[in-house]
Design an enzyme around this catalytic site. Structure first.
Site, PDB file in Angstrom:
ATOM      1  CB  CYS A 161      26.705 -24.225 -51.805  1.00 36.31           C
ATOM      2  SG  CYS A 161      27.138 -24.198 -53.571  1.00 36.31           S
ATOM      3  CB  SER A 536      29.768 -35.578 -50.663  1.00 36.75           C
ATOM      4  OG  SER A 536      29.315 -34.841 -51.768  1.00 36.75           O
TER       5      SER A 536
END
Length: 661
Positions: A161, A536
Site C-alpha cells: 500500500c 490521494s
C-alpha cells in the site's frame, strides 16, 4: 476489586519449568568457522537451532523476507486482531509461501515485519500528520533490519500500500550490493454490488448534501471490500506503486495488481523466492537492476497507466536510495509529453474498470508491449528474472499465461482485454490524454501538479483546454474546507484554496476528503481546488496540488484572500498549465501586476502550522526541506543535512563568541 478481575483464577500458571534439554543435534561447525567467523555468526546458529530449525540444515543460504504485515489472522482467515487496512492483512500468506519455497530449495528463511498505516483510515484526522513522514522512517527501520542479518544472502520485500510499499522499495533500492526482489501485495476484489473503496469514502459528504440516505450510506460502507486483502480496487498510490515496482524490474513480470488471497497471488511469492535465489547464485545485485534507464522506464509506465501523483514523491526517493539520477519536474514533463495513457481503470476512466481487470488484461507487460512498438522503453535493462526486459516481453507475448488470463477476463466479466489496456490508436479514439501537467504561475512559482487526464471531459473545451476563472474561497485547514462542502458553502464556479497543508504545516497531508467529495457530488466538476498539500492517488478532477513554495515557507499561495480572482488554464493535449491570481472583481490586473501585489501582501492572518503537529513530523519536515523538499522526493539527503547542521553550528558558535566579547 478490579485487580482480581485482571489477574483471574487460572491455576495452570503455576505449572513452571526452570530448565529444558534444548534442541537435539549439533551445529554444523568446522574448525575454520570457529577460528575465523565472528562470534555473532556462531551465536546466530545457536539462536536458529533454539527457535527449532533443524541444526543439520543451518548452512543453507539465508534469505530475509521483510514485509508490512499487520493484524493477526486465524487459520480460517477470520481476524483475531485487525490490521490497519486490507493491504497488509493477508501478506502473511505470501510471506509464508515464499518462506516455504526457500526452505524447499535448501535455504534458511527469516521473516521480519514493519507494518504500515492506512491513508484512507487517517483521512481528515491527525493520523494524516504521520502518513508521508512514516515512509522515510520505515525505510530506515527496514534498512537497519536488513543490515542486522549480516549473514543474509538475499532480501525479499513484501508490501502493498501507499507508504509501506514505497518504503520497502526505498529500503531494497539502498541495498546496492545485495540481491533483492519485491513481491507486490496485490488488489482487493470489488464488491459484486456496491461501490469501490475510493467512492465509498465520500458517503459522508454525499449524505450531508442529501445525495444519499442513511440506509444507503450504511450499506455501501459495509460491502466495499470484496476480499479481506490487497490494495484498493483503483489505481491509486498502492496500485501505481505496484506497477512502478514491476516497471523498475524489481518485481517479476505480471506480478502487480494480482487478486489478493488467490492461488496466482501466492504463486507469485513462490516464483519470487526461486528468482531471488537464482539471482544470488549468479551474482545479480540491486545495483545491476536499478539504473537510470530503469527509473525512466518506471516513469514511462506511470504515464501510460495514468498513475497517482504521489509517485512524484516516491519515485525520486527510490532513485535517490538507488544512487541513480533523481528525476526532476522537467523529466516528468518530458516523459508525459511523449507517452500516451493506455489504461482504462478507476479512478481515471473513461470506463472505471477495477485493478483486478487490469491484471487479467495483462497488466504491466501488456502495456509494455504497446510501449515498445512506440520505442519508448529501454529494453536492454536487466530485471529480477535474470533476463533483460526485451527477453521478458518476448516471452510474455507468446506465453500461455498471457493467453489464459486475458481469456479469463472475457469469461468472468464479459470484458475484452483491449477495452482495458488499449493500443495508442484506441486510446486516442476514446479521448485518453497524457497523465499529468505541471502548472506554474504567480501562485505557484516553483510549480504544482494536476492529474490533467482525469479532469471531467464535459468541462474541458473542444480544443482540449480546461479554463476556469473564478472567485477564491480560502481555507487555512482541510477541516474548514470539508466543513464548507458539507454545509453547502461551496457553489458552482468556486475555486477552493486550501493553504498550510505542506510539510511545515501538516506533514504534507493528503486531502482526499476534498477531492473525492468534488468528484462524487453532482456539482463538483464545476469547482476547482488549489492546495500546497498532496492528493490521494484516487483523486481526480480539476485539483492542483504540491503548490510550491508551500504557504508556511513564504509561498504566495499563503497570501490569497476570499474574493480574489484566480485564472486556471490546463492544456490536456500539450500538457501546459498556469495558475494565476489576477486581482478581484473591482480591480482586474495583469499577471505581472498581480504578482507585484502579492509580494506586498502579508501572509493570511490565520495561517499557521497545525497545533497538533507531532515533533516527529516537525523534525521530518525540517530534514526533508534541507534535502531539497518535496520536488526532490522528501528524502533525507545525509550529506546535505550534515552540511546544513555544520553551517548552523558554526553560525551559533560565532554568535556565542560575539555575545561573550
Amino acid at each position: 476489586m478490579a485487580i482480581n478481575s485482571i489477574f483471574g483464577t487460572n491455576k495452570a500458571i503455576y505449572n513452571i519449568r526452570t530448565h529444558a534439554a534444548g534442541p537435539e543435534g549439533s551445529l554444523p561447525l568446522t574448525p575454520e568457522m570457529l577460528r575465523e567467523r565472528p562470534s555473532g555468526d556462531i551465536f546466530g546458529m545457536t539462536m536458529n537451532a533454539g527457535m527449532g530449525w533443524n541444526p543439520s540444515k543451518l548452512l543453507g543460504k539465508e534469505v530475509l523476507i521483510i514485509g508490512t504485515l499487520g493484524g493477526i489472522r486465524d487459520h480460517d482467515g477470520t481476524p483475531i486482531a485487525l490490521g490497519f487496512h486490507t493491504g497488509n492483512y493477508e501478506l502473511g500468506l505470501q510471506m509464508r509461501a515464499a518462506a516455504e519455497e526457500i526452505s524447499k530449495l535448501g535455504g534458511v528463511p527469516f521473516a521480519s515485519f514493519v507494518s504500515d498505516p492506512c491513508d484512507g483510515r487517517s483521512q481528515g484526522t491527525s493520523g494524516m500528520f504521520d502518513s508521508l513522514p512514516y515512509r522515510n522512517d520505515a525505510a530506515i527501520v527496514m534498512r537497519r533490519l536488513i543490515r542486522s542479518l549480516p549473514t543474509g544472502r538475499a532480501v525479499i520485500g513484501v508490501a502493498t500500500c501507499d507508504k509501506g510499499l514505497p518504503a520497502t522499495m526505498m529500503a531494497l533500492a539502498s541495498m546496492h550490493n545485495r540481491t533483492t526482489i519485491l513481491v507486490p501485495g496485490g488488489s482487493t476484489l470489488p464488491p459484486t454490488n456496491g461501490e469501490d473503496a475510493g467512492k465509498v469514502q465520500t458517503i459522508g459528504a454525499r449524505f450531508a448534501n442529501n445525495e444519499l440516505t442513511l440506509e444507503e450510506a450504511a450499506k455501501l460502507g459495509c460491502v466495499a471490500c470484496g476480499s479481506s486483502g490487497g490494495g484498493c480496487q483503483f489505481l491509486g498510490t498502492a496500485g501505481t506503486a505496484q506497477v512502478v515496482a514491476e516497471a523498475l524490474g524489481l518485481a517479476l513480470p505480471h506480478s502487480a495488481l494480482a487478486p489478493s488471497g488467490q492461488q496466482v497471488w501466492e504463486e507469485i511469492a513462490k516464483q519470487s523466492a526461486r528468482a531471488v535465489l537464482e539471482m544470488e547464485k549468479t551474482g545479480v545485485n540491486t545495483k545491476d537492476i536499478l539504473t537510470d534507464k530503469a527509473i525512466e522506464n518506471a516513469m514511462v509506465l506511470h504515464a501510460a497507466f495514468g498513475g497517482s501523483t504521489n509517485l512524484l514523491l516516491h519515485l525520486p526517493a527510490i532513485a535517490h536510495a538507488a544512487g541513480c539520477k533523481v528525476p526532476t519536474v522537467d523529466d516528468w514533463e518530458r516523459i508525459n509529453k511523449k507517452v500516451p495513457r493506455l489504461v482504462s481503470v478507476l479512478p481515471n476512466g473513461p470506463t472505471n474498470h477495477p485493478t483486478v481487470r487490469v491484471f487479467l488484461a495483462g497488466g504491466v507487460p501488456e502495456v509494455m508491449l504497446q510501449l515498445r512498438k512506440l520505442g519508448l522503453l529501454h529494453e536492454e535493462v536487466l530485471t529480477v528474472t535474470g533476463e533483460t526486459l526485451r527477453a521478458n516481453l518476448d516471452w510474455w507475448e507468446t506465453s500461455e499465461r498471457r493467453r489464459k488470463f486475458r481469456n479469463l477476463l472475457v469469461e468472468h466479466d464479459g470484458i475484452q482485454p483491449d477495452e482495458v489496456i488499449m493500443s495508442p490508436e484506441q486510446a486516442k479514439e476514446r479521448g485518453l490524454t497524457s497523465t499529468v501537467t505541471f502548472p506554474k504561475g504567480n501562485i505557484a512559482p516553483e510549480g504544482s501538479v494536476i492529474k490533467s487526464t482525469s479532469i471531467d471531459p464535459s468541462v474541458v473545451g473542444k480544443d482540449g483546454v480546461y479554463r476556469h476563472t473564478g472567485i477564491a474561497k480560502v481555507f487555512t485547514s482541510e477541516k474548514a474546507a470539508i466543513k464548507a462542502i458539507k454545509i453547502g458553502e461551496i457553489e458552482v464556479g468556486d475555486i477552493m484554496v486550501v493553504m498550510g497543508g505542506g510539510p511545515l504545516g501538516t506533514g504534507m497531508e493528503e486531502t482526499y476528503q476534498l477531492t473525492s467529495a468534488l468528484k462524487h457530488l453532482s456539482y463538483g466538476k464545476h469547482v476547482s481546488l488549489i492546495t500546497d498539500a498532496r492528493f490521494s492517488g484516487v483523486s481526480t478532477g480539476a485539483c492542483i496540488g504540491h503548490v510550491g513554495p508551500e504557504a508556511l515557507a513564504g509561498g504566495p499561495i499563503g497570501k490569497l484572500r476570499d474574493g480574489d480572482i484566480i485564472e486556471i488554464i490546463v492544456d490536456r493535449e500539450n500538457l501546459i498549465g498556469s495558475v494565476n491570481f489576477i486581482g478581484n472583481k473591482d480591480n482586474k490586473l495583469s499577471i505581472e501586476e498581480a504578482r507585484s501585489l502579492l509580494e506586498t501582501r502579508e501572509m493570511h492572518p490565520d495561517l499557521r502550522a497545525d497545533p497538533g503537529l507531532p515533533d516527529d513530523t516537525r523534525l521530518w519536515a525540517a530534514l526533508q526541506a534541507a534535502s531539497g523538499g518535496t520536488w526532490k522526493g522528501s528524502v533525507y539527503d545525509t550529506n546535505r543535512i550534515i552540511e546544513v547542521l555544520n553551517a548552523g553550528m558554526e553560525t551559533l558558535n560565532q554568535k556565542k563568541e560575539e555575545a561573550e566579547v
